[in-house]
Design a protein around this motif. Structure first.
Motif, PDB file in Angstrom:
ATOM      1  N   GLU A 173      -2.967   9.688  20.575  1.00 43.01           N
ATOM      2  CA  GLU A 173      -1.760  10.336  20.826  1.00 43.01           C
ATOM      3  C   GLU A 173      -1.437  11.470  19.682  1.00 43.01           C
ATOM      4  O   GLU A 173      -0.874  12.480  20.065  1.00 43.01           O
ATOM      5  CB  GLU A 173      -0.615   9.513  20.681  1.00 43.01           C
ATOM      6  N   ASN A 174      -1.721  11.283  18.384  1.00 40.41           N
ATOM      7  CA  ASN A 174      -1.469  12.318  17.345  1.00 40.41           C
ATOM      8  C   ASN A 174      -2.320  13.430  17.738  1.00 40.41           C
ATOM      9  O   ASN A 174      -1.676  14.744  17.509  1.00 40.41           O
ATOM     10  CB  ASN A 174      -1.653  11.710  16.047  1.00 40.41           C
TER      11      ASN A 174
ATOM     12  N   ALA B 109       0.888  11.380   9.131  1.00 37.31           N
ATOM     13  CA  ALA B 109       0.740  12.332   7.800  1.00 37.31           C
ATOM     14  C   ALA B 109      -0.358  12.195   7.079  1.00 37.31           C
ATOM     15  O   ALA B 109      -0.987  13.370   6.581  1.00 37.31           O
ATOM     16  CB  ALA B 109       1.843  12.018   6.975  1.00 37.31           C
ATOM     17  N   ASP B 110      -1.240  11.345   7.260  1.00 34.96           N
ATOM     18  CA  ASP B 110      -2.708  11.218   6.626  1.00 34.96           C
ATOM     19  C   ASP B 110      -3.707  10.772   7.493  1.00 34.96           C
ATOM     20  O   ASP B 110      -4.994  10.679   7.082  1.00 34.96           O
ATOM     21  CB  ASP B 110      -2.619  10.132   5.255  1.00 34.96           C
ATOM     22  N   GLN B 111      -3.378  10.579   8.908  1.00 35.35           N
ATOM     23  CA  GLN B 111      -4.189  10.214   9.891  1.00 35.35           C
ATOM     24  C   GLN B 111      -5.250   9.096   9.328  1.00 35.35           C
ATOM     25  O   GLN B 111      -6.302   8.956   9.499  1.00 35.35           O
ATOM     26  CB  GLN B 111      -5.377  11.346  10.154  1.00 35.35           C
ATOM     27  N   LYS B 112      -4.280   7.872   8.970  1.00 42.13           N
ATOM     28  CA  LYS B 112      -5.194   6.683   8.614  1.00 42.13           C
ATOM     29  C   LYS B 112      -4.565   5.569   9.161  1.00 42.13           C
ATOM     30  O   LYS B 112      -3.198   5.381   9.361  1.00 42.13           O
ATOM     31  CB  LYS B 112      -5.259   6.507   6.952  1.00 42.13           C
ATOM     32  N   LEU B 113      -5.278   4.638   9.365  1.00 43.33           N
ATOM     33  CA  LEU B 113      -4.904   3.195   9.912  1.00 43.33           C
ATOM     34  C   LEU B 113      -4.913   2.379   8.683  1.00 43.33           C
ATOM     35  O   LEU B 113      -5.669   2.153   8.007  1.00 43.33           O
ATOM     36  CB  LEU B 113      -5.545   2.527  10.947  1.00 43.33           C
ATOM     37  N   TYR B 114      -3.936   1.354   8.857  1.00 45.85           N
ATOM     38  CA  TYR B 114      -3.765   0.362   7.562  1.00 45.85           C
ATOM     39  C   TYR B 114      -3.741  -0.922   8.158  1.00 45.85           C
ATOM     40  O   TYR B 114      -2.779  -1.227   9.209  1.00 45.85           O
ATOM     41  CB  TYR B 114      -2.365   0.738   6.759  1.00 45.85           C
TER      42      TYR B 114
ATOM     43  N   VAL C  42       0.848  -1.050   0.113  1.00 43.72           N
ATOM     44  CA  VAL C  42       0.141  -0.096   0.149  1.00 43.72           C
ATOM     45  C   VAL C  42       0.976   1.233   0.173  1.00 43.72           C
ATOM     46  O   VAL C  42       2.070   1.160   0.502  1.00 43.72           O
ATOM     47  CB  VAL C  42      -0.918  -0.022   1.144  1.00 43.72           C
ATOM     48  N   GLN C  43       0.344   2.330  -0.457  1.00 45.14           N
ATOM     49  CA  GLN C  43       1.136   3.606  -0.470  1.00 45.14           C
ATOM     50  C   GLN C  43       0.211   4.493   0.575  1.00 45.14           C
ATOM     51  O   GLN C  43      -0.882   4.612   0.383  1.00 45.14           O
ATOM     52  CB  GLN C  43       0.973   4.219  -1.928  1.00 45.14           C
ATOM     53  N   THR C  44       1.054   5.405   1.147  1.00 43.81           N
ATOM     54  CA  THR C  44       0.677   6.084   2.381  1.00 43.81           C
ATOM     55  C   THR C  44       1.432   7.498   2.010  1.00 43.81           C
ATOM     56  O   THR C  44       2.401   7.670   1.540  1.00 43.81           O
ATOM     57  CB  THR C  44       0.917   5.437   3.756  1.00 43.81           C
ATOM     58  N   ASN C  45       0.875   8.383   2.882  1.00 43.20           N
ATOM     59  CA  ASN C  45       1.688   9.561   2.940  1.00 43.20           C
ATOM     60  C   ASN C  45       2.887   9.698   3.898  1.00 43.20           C
ATOM     61  O   ASN C  45       3.838  10.592   3.905  1.00 43.20           O
ATOM     62  CB  ASN C  45       0.859  10.770   3.414  1.00 43.20           C
ATOM     63  N   CYS C  46       3.068   8.277   4.403  1.00 38.72           N
ATOM     64  CA  CYS C  46       4.520   7.932   5.250  1.00 38.72           C
ATOM     65  C   CYS C  46       5.332   7.158   4.546  1.00 38.72           C
ATOM     66  O   CYS C  46       6.277   6.946   4.822  1.00 38.72           O
ATOM     67  CB  CYS C  46       3.900   7.076   6.418  1.00 38.72           C
TER      68      CYS C  46
END
Length: 288
Positions: free
Chosen positions: A172-173, A133-138, A115-119
């Motif tokens: 936490e973020n 960086a995109d506030q997503k769980l993968y 998968v591609q993420t903003n991280c």
């Protein structure tokens, strides 16, 4: 865990069958833990951590939709993930309101293989993770099978704990803890950075317990064995347990997620108290 009739979150992306991308960042944890057990670790995103520490150069990436044949079992897992995510939204919205804050829920991304993420790019080998960086769980749903076969940690509440832990990193973020910790980690040596990472991971375990506390209080959804499923899972993803399984001994200075007893203890403490005034960062490392 009783979830019949519970709503499903709409903060969801299905990227199963998507592939491609110009940059894929392999294991991405840079020697903080031994490569042989990284596929068994869950918790904070190692790619996110490296990016925050300046260790990952993320370029433009693309994903291509391919054919993907889902199974009825997978669709049940998707429904379960959506229901647990919805529960975390309900619980954390009220908890944040009690603190005079507004909760912004994360998005859950289900993928297969990579998968591609903003991280950066990731493969399923890194396990479930959170990208600030995109506030997503993968999560690759195959991890749930790994939990049963490799970690001996089956059960629906064990799976719920996996998701709740990642949502814990999102909490936490939102509270500013994640960014502050990553900033501190850039200014200290590797051993001290690892200790800070452990505090971050144990706090996410604690927040998973806090979620469970209010989930059960609000919905009465937990059975007597549910908490034990999560505690058993926490035990089997402790750094010491995984390292001993992989190489026959543990290296405490390399721990980044915490010992098995620490992970179990902080999860249960969150469940028992539901107290948002408690934080791992108030404790000396040897008192965690």
């Amino acid at each position: 865990m009783r979830l019949n009739g519970r709503r499903e979150s709409s903060n969801f992306e299905d990227r199963r069958g998507m592939s491609g991308g110009q940059k894929v960042a392999g294991m991405g944890i840079g020697g903080l833990i031994i490569a042989g057990i990284i596929s068994l670790l869950m918790g904070g995103n190692p790619l996110d951590l490296l990016q925050q520490m300046g260790g990952l150069n993320v370029g433009e990436t693309t994903e291509v939709q391919g054919e993907y044949q889902s199974t009825p079992e997978e669709e049940e897992q998707v429904k379960f993930c959506k229901q647990i995510l919805a529960s975390t939204e309900d619980v954390w919205t009220k908890v944040f309101e009690s603190m005079g804050r507004t909760y912004t829920p994360p998005t859950l991304v289900v993928f297969s293989g990579s998968v591609q993420t903003n991280c950066g790019g990731a493969t399923s080998a890194v396990g479930p993770f959170y990208c600030s960086a995109d506030q997503k769980l993968y999560i690759d749903l195959s991890f749930f099978r790994q939990m049963e076969t490799q970690l001996k940690s089956g059960g629906d509440f064990a799976r719920a704990y996996v998701i709740a832990h990642e949502v814990g990193h999102h909490v936490e973020n939102l509270l500013g803890i994640l960014g502050k910790c990553h900033s501190q980690m850039q200014r200290v040596n590797k051993v001290e950075a690892n200790k800070l990472s452990v505090k971050l991971e144990l706090l996410a375990d604690y927040y998973a317990g806090v979620w469970a506390h209010y989930e059960d209080k609000q919905f009465g959804s937990l059975d007597s064995g549910d908490l034990m499923e999560a505690i058993n899972c926490a035990e089997h993803i402790g750094d010491d347990y995984l390292q001993k399984q992989a190489q026959g001994y543990s290296q405490p200075e390399s721990f980044t997620h915490g010992r098995a007893d620490q992970r179990m203890r902080w999860l249960k403490r969150g469940y028992d108290t539901g107290d948002m005034n408690t934080t791992t960062f108030s404790f000396d490392y040897d008192k965690l």
